[in-house]
Write a protein that holds these residues in place. Structure first.
Motif, short mmCIF file in Angstrom:
data_model
loop_
_atom_site.label_atom_id
_atom_site.label_comp_id
_atom_site.label_asym_id
_atom_site.label_seq_id
_atom_site.Cartn_x
_atom_site.Cartn_y
_atom_site.Cartn_z
N GLY A 32 -49.15 -0.73 101.08
CA GLY A 32 -47.47 -0.34 99.70
C GLY A 32 -49.13 -0.17 98.06
N VAL A 50 -46.25 5.13 96.94
CA VAL A 50 -44.80 5.56 97.25
C VAL A 50 -44.14 5.60 98.06
CG1 VAL A 50 -43.35 5.90 95.76
CG2 VAL A 50 -44.26 5.01 94.65
N ASP A 51 -43.93 5.14 98.49
CA ASP A 51 -43.20 5.13 100.18
C ASP A 51 -42.32 6.65 99.77
OD1 ASP A 51 -42.14 6.04 102.47
OD2 ASP A 51 -40.69 3.70 102.60
N ALA A 66 -48.61 3.90 93.54
CA ALA A 66 -47.44 2.38 94.15
C ALA A 66 -47.52 1.92 92.29
CB ALA A 66 -46.95 1.38 94.39
N THR A 67 -48.38 1.31 91.55
CA THR A 67 -48.93 1.19 90.35
C THR A 67 -49.35 1.93 88.93
OG1 THR A 67 -51.29 0.47 90.95
CG2 THR A 67 -49.50 -1.20 91.47
#
Length: 255
Positions: free
Chosen positions: A92, A95-96, A223-224
């Motif tokens: 996580g 980003v996937d 992701a952040t």
């Protein structure tokens, strides 16, 4: 037409492809493996001038970066190995679907400028070069550097690890060839893109193809990310013609 002229034109073309006049300038924190650092720094001025954003660049070994990110370090995008990016996606942190392979590089041998270049034409010649050298430098495998891990395994595979051990000069990160430039090692084994920028040394050549190891580098979006749109713009720029020429001019190639 010179290569410099082609590179300049390509950089301009890549810059012109960016969206001009962003609503607000952003600082993009880029974590990059050392082998790709020279490419990032070469592309940084053109990207910043065209986008209005600023790259804040930090580098480490692939393993070091992965550990820092897993430990919670804030960043906007990272350039590491595909396996490291995949692991960060699974956990996580990235980003996937954002992973993009940007370059690959092989391992080479560096010697001091003006020194005789060792014969690297065959595996046996490479072994003789290492055994005859007074000191041999490479990345400390414990630091997580991909080339160091490979070289340590290669020395064992070639059956010369014990003979090289007393004269090895390990380095936790950065440009191993600097040990050659400073006279701290006779030979350095490192990724080619991390040999070429070092003043006072020359690339003696790549490892023989039978034992060559290519490392692929991939970019991924945090992701952040504080500035995901700006970071994605930089990732897209790494796929531009400008980036291709910068990559090829620094001992790497497209994957």
């Amino acid at each position: 037409m010179t290569q410099r002229f082609l590179l300049t034109n390509s950089l301009l073309a890549g810059a012109q492809s960016l969206h001009a006049g962003p609503a607000a300038a952003a600082d993009i924190k880029v974590l990059t493996a050392g082998a790709f650092k020279a490419v990032v720094l070469a592309l940084q001025p053109g990207f910043e001038a065209a986008s209005g954003h600023r790259l804040v660049v930090d580098n480490d070994t692939a393993g070091g970066l992965a550990k820092r990110i897993e430990g919670g370090e804030a960043f906007d995008m990272a350039i590491i190995t595909p396996a490291a990016i995949d692991s960060l996606i699974k956990n996580g942190k990235v980003v996937d679907g954002s992973r993009v392979a940007v370059a690959k590089v092989g391992v080479g041998v560096a010697v001091k400028a003006g020194a005789a270049k060792p014969d690297l034409s065959t595996v046996d010649a490479f072994k003789r070069a290492l055994l005859s050298a007074a000191t041999v430098a490479y990345i400390d495998p414990a630091s997580g550097g991909s080339s160091g891990i490979y070289v340590a395994g290669l020395l064992k595979k070639l059956g010369i690890a014990e003979e090289i051990k007393p004269k090895e000069r390990l380095q936790a990160g950065g440009y191993v060839a600097e040990k050659v430039a400073k006279g701290e090692a006779e030979i350095a084994i490192h990724q080619i893109s991390e040999i070429l920028p070092v003043k006072g040394v020359v690339l003696a050549g790549p490892l023989p193809e039978e034992i060559q190891n290519y490392t692929v580098y991939a970019a991924g979006l945090s992701a952040t990310a504080r500035e995901p749109a700006a970071a994605q713009m930089w990732i897209d720029y790494l796929k531009s013609p400008a980036a291709a020429l910068a990559i090829e001019g620094r001992g790497m190639s497209r994957p």
